[in-house]
Write an enzyme that holds these catalytic residues in place. Structure first.
Site, PDB file in Angstrom:
ATOM      1  N   HIS A 262       0.836  -1.205   0.000  1.00  0.00           N
ATOM      2  CA  HIS A 262       0.000   0.000   0.000  1.00  0.00           C
ATOM      3  C   HIS A 262       0.875   1.260   0.000  1.00  0.00           C
ATOM      4  CE1 HIS A 262      -3.657   2.355   1.229  1.00  0.00           C
ATOM      5  NE2 HIS A 262      -2.740   3.123   1.795  1.00  0.00           N
ATOM      6  N   GLU A 263       1.805   1.334   0.948  1.00  0.00           N
ATOM      7  CA  GLU A 263       2.641   2.529   1.027  1.00  0.00           C
ATOM      8  C   GLU A 263       3.556   2.642  -0.186  1.00  0.00           C
ATOM      9  OE1 GLU A 263       1.630   4.573   3.131  1.00  0.00           O
ATOM     10  OE2 GLU A 263       0.521   3.224   4.459  1.00  0.00           O
ATOM     11  N   HIS A 266       1.785   4.723  -2.692  1.00  0.00           N
ATOM     12  CA  HIS A 266       1.948   6.151  -2.409  1.00  0.00           C
ATOM     13  C   HIS A 266       3.371   6.606  -2.749  1.00  0.00           C
ATOM     14  CE1 HIS A 266      -1.867   6.956  -0.448  1.00  0.00           C
ATOM     15  NE2 HIS A 266      -1.693   6.019   0.478  1.00  0.00           N
ATOM     16  N   GLU A 292      -4.626   8.138  -3.013  1.00  0.00           N
ATOM     17  CA  GLU A 292      -5.087   6.856  -2.492  1.00  0.00           C
ATOM     18  C   GLU A 292      -5.316   5.848  -3.618  1.00  0.00           C
ATOM     19  OE1 GLU A 292      -4.986   6.419   0.654  1.00  0.00           O
ATOM     20  OE2 GLU A 292      -6.130   4.590   1.056  1.00  0.00           O
TER      21      GLU A 292
END
Lengths: 500, 500
Positions: A262-263, A266, A292
């Site tokens: 997930h990170e 980003h 997001e």
């Protein structure tokens, strides 16, 4: 201050540098700050934010921005820089200092009240502080200005250009499609299992595997790093200094695996900004929803797919030979995609997640419009949980008090999570059209074609155009729930053996 | 800006916070910054330093400081705060912006030239950049103002209150006492050995042992931390956020051991500032020499003493059972106290170290006075090395090019190292008088009595009074070489079995 673009650029760079240093102090606060230094750090951050604000609202900056807005000799990027900084400055200028101060105090009080309320599991203890925050945020919305919809003025702070009139129909339709889908999956004859209980996944091995995943996504560990923190986040100081954190739990490897992916989403976005935009307002995402979308695309659409684990599962098995003994690819894929209505948003699966968001969005609208008495909020929350997800929180900590956002006064933030999910599906679909054999690449662990497509189409654009406009440019259409719903139907229909 | 002490205090706090954040960005640069982010960090630091300077020289701050200087209602600490900040501000104001800029450029060029000169082992490549820096620093000294001795104006930046007229007689006498002492030790019949070659000291075990040492000194790891860096240093953002670094070499454990104890001395000082002085100019040392006295006291006077290792050597042996097998306490003590004239300052022992400093101090005086042609500097260096230490550098890298300081334009810095050594011996002697059974405490590993005495007598004072005045108050006399020489004579006379 000279009325020249270089003079304006110098101010932009100064603001961006200050912002970077605020990022460093914040990252450090969550990773390496000694326990007794929290007050000192709060002062340092407050001083930096005060300086940033002071430089931003400086009337001389306003004059030069106004001058620059009318200069036809500026190129498209320069005009975009002027537009973005003017937007930020205008919003900052409109809020009176007394209101800024009152908000900071109310946030601090609300955070304490929220913690106390959680301790005693009683929403009523949070209620007065929440009332005060809502009142101040309504005042702030009016100070920003709006066309009769106060929520728009708050939403603008997270999702510039988005409006309630645009968002509500999409989220309502999404809600109405998801409720029966969750029910259908719940009554499907096929069940998927969790990972076996009681296994221990060595922390060091998890850390090493997470770094392998980062490298595979193309995240540049010479222009960023990964550390540990209690709550994973992406921070840093510059596109060449992007800092991810992850959380490692030896009882459950999925925390670290999926928070890392997930990170990484980003982080790839931040690393992908155009070098020509460094230290300018364009080295930023135009919205939190678009940011997001990058993390959700990597975490869910890619990271929970069969193709991805066809490549990575054998290596995972080698990293945890004992803990994963007897666990096959199908079991693992089931475990990371299990749909199960639950009480806590942050633990929700892809199918139910957006219902948690719609619930919050609907309540926030009522609260900002002052159409819901505060003492009725827990009941309204629980009633919606029953209606949307079929579960009832046994207490307020597992219900209305679960998120920190409201105690920060963050109204308008939650819907960006749903936008991220919807945009991620639309973007992935566009990537499938653009990249021949995308699934085949992923199945072979080749993630760079996808990263490079995102870099060329999303990341390098930075803040040049508003989020939905960029989505339209890249996918051929604006905000829609169609791609997301079709993605869910395909994936979960197959997994659960039902027609959705 | 109001003419009130609270308004002035707020500006002091802002400056201190900014300074803390500069400390964070600098620490991070040496520990965790990704490789590709060095340009970004240079910009961020330059922006922060620019803001700090701008706020410091702000004429409104000058007015309020001038007003405050005449207010009789301020207490002693408040008057000291005004005095210290006025001193810093006056010096900053006196240097024209054009000179500040020219110095920054010249430093950057000199650093590159120094690196190139080292690569080719030719001082001549560094010479033009050094000439430019010297010229600018002379200009800066004149801008600061002085009584005919330019070097004083530069020394003031590191050692406020110290003067060449005070320093030269002490350092000259020190030199003249050390030269025969080094010779006497060199011809002593008793020899001391190094640690056996070829042993490997596990990095993790070194790290754990260094943390044990830190805890034993009373360094608070909840108000500070230790990390690794190439060059050990003490940094941080606040007395409750003090950051030490150490360097670990598996071939030689003495690097980590003594750099940890050295930095602990600096760190204890920073942690010991009076809480009432936090975020004011008084939470600082009045001089670099006094700061260095703390690190030298712990590293050398305590950390290389027999009493200290009588307690810690058994634990060291347990940490490295193989690498230290066959090594007894006497051998170890000899190895960490071996006197041997050498070429490199940073590797010098306690006895020869100050001769390296006197050499540099003498050359700096000649350079700032423009009394030594630059092309003659290597020869002057080598001639003094022969005269003071009996060794001759085979090339400029092992001679005049060994230190980075001159490439930063730091003239006036070196003597503070010698002051640190002299002050450390005087302070330890005062501690022995004040603490009953100090050696017995140390022999039992009880270091807190010494830390607490230093805290009460030195650390808590902060920047209230100038360094030498504080030394006089605590030891009963000002700067002197007598305590240091008597310390060396006792310790090394016994170790080498000679009368010194």
């Amino acid at each position: 201050m000279d009325r020249t673009f270089p003079a304006l650029l110098a101010r932009m760079q100064e603001l961006k540098d200050l912002n970077g240093v605020i990022g460093l102090a914040t990252w450090d606060q969550e990773t390496y700050l000694p326990a007794k230094a929290s007050d000192a750090r709060a002062h340092q951050l407050s001083t930096l934010q005060g300086l940033y604000h002071e430089r931003l609202v400086d009337p001389r900056l306003g004059e030069v921005l106004a001058w620059a807005a009318s200069r036809s000799e500026l190129d498209a990027d320069q005009r975009a820089m002027v537009r973005v900084l003017t937007h930020e400055r205008d919003r900052a200028v409109r809020v009176p200092q007394a209101l800024v101060k009152a908000l900071a105090e109310a946030q601090s009080r609300a955070l304490n009240a929220w913690r106390q309320a959680r301790k005693e599991k009683r929403f009523a203890l949070f209620q007065p502080a929440l009332a005060r925050l809502l009142q101040l945020r309504r005042e702030q919305a009016d100070a920003y200005g709006h066309d009769g919809e106060r929520y728009d003025a708050l939403l603008e702070g997270y999702e510039p250009g988005m409006r309630v009139s645009r968002l509500t129909p999409v989220l309502t339709a999404l809600r109405d499609a998801l409720i029966p889908m969750v029910a259908a999956i719940g009554s499907a004859p096929r069940k998927v299992a969790d990972l076996p209980e009681g296994r221990r996944f060595d922390a060091e091995a998890q850390w090493r595997f997470s770094l392998k995943l980062l490298e595979a996504t193309g995240f540049d560990l010479e222009a960023g790093r990964q550390d540990r923190s209690i709550h994973p986040f992406t921070g840093g100081t510059h596109p060449r200094d992007v800092r991810l954190t992850t959380r490692i739990d030896e009882a459950n490897p999925l925390n670290a695996l999926f928070s890392t992916i997930h990170e990484a989403g980003h982080g790839l976005y931040e690393q992908g900004f155009d070098e020509a935009h460094y230290r300018t307002p364009l080295a930023a995402s135009p919205s939190m929803g678009l940011h997001e979308s990058q993390s959700r695309l990597w975490e869910n659409v890619v990271g929970r797919s069969r193709a991805f684990w066809e490549h990575f599962f054998p290596a995972l098995g080698e990293s945890f030979p004992e803990a994963l003994s007897g666990v096959g690819l199908d079991t693992f894929l089931g475990a990371v995609n299990r749909v199960s209505p639950s009480l806590i948003r942050t633990e929700a699966d892809e199918v139910t997640y957006n219902l948690h968001i719609v619930l919050r969005y609907e309540l926030e609208l009522l609260l900002i419009h002052d159409e819901l008495p505060l003492e009725d909020v827990p009941a309204a929350w629980n009633e919606r949980m029953r209606r949307y997800l079929g579960v009832t929180p046994p207490d307020d900590v597992l219900g209305v008090l679960q998120d920190i956002h409201w105690s920060w006064g963050e109204f308008g933030y939650f819907p960006t999570y749903a936008l991220g999910n919807l945009y991620s599906a639309s973007l992935y679909r566009a990537a499938e059209r653009a990249i021949p054999e995308l699934t085949g690449h992923i199945r072979r662990g080749e993630l760079l074609p996808l990263r490079d497509w995102l870099r060329d189409n999303i990341h390098r654009e930075g803040y040049r155009v508003p989020a939905e406009e960029l989505i339209r440019k890249v996918t051929g259409q604006g905000l829609t729930d169609a791609d997301f719903l079709s993605y869910l139907k395909g994936k979960y229909g197959a997994l659960y053996g039902v027609s959705l």
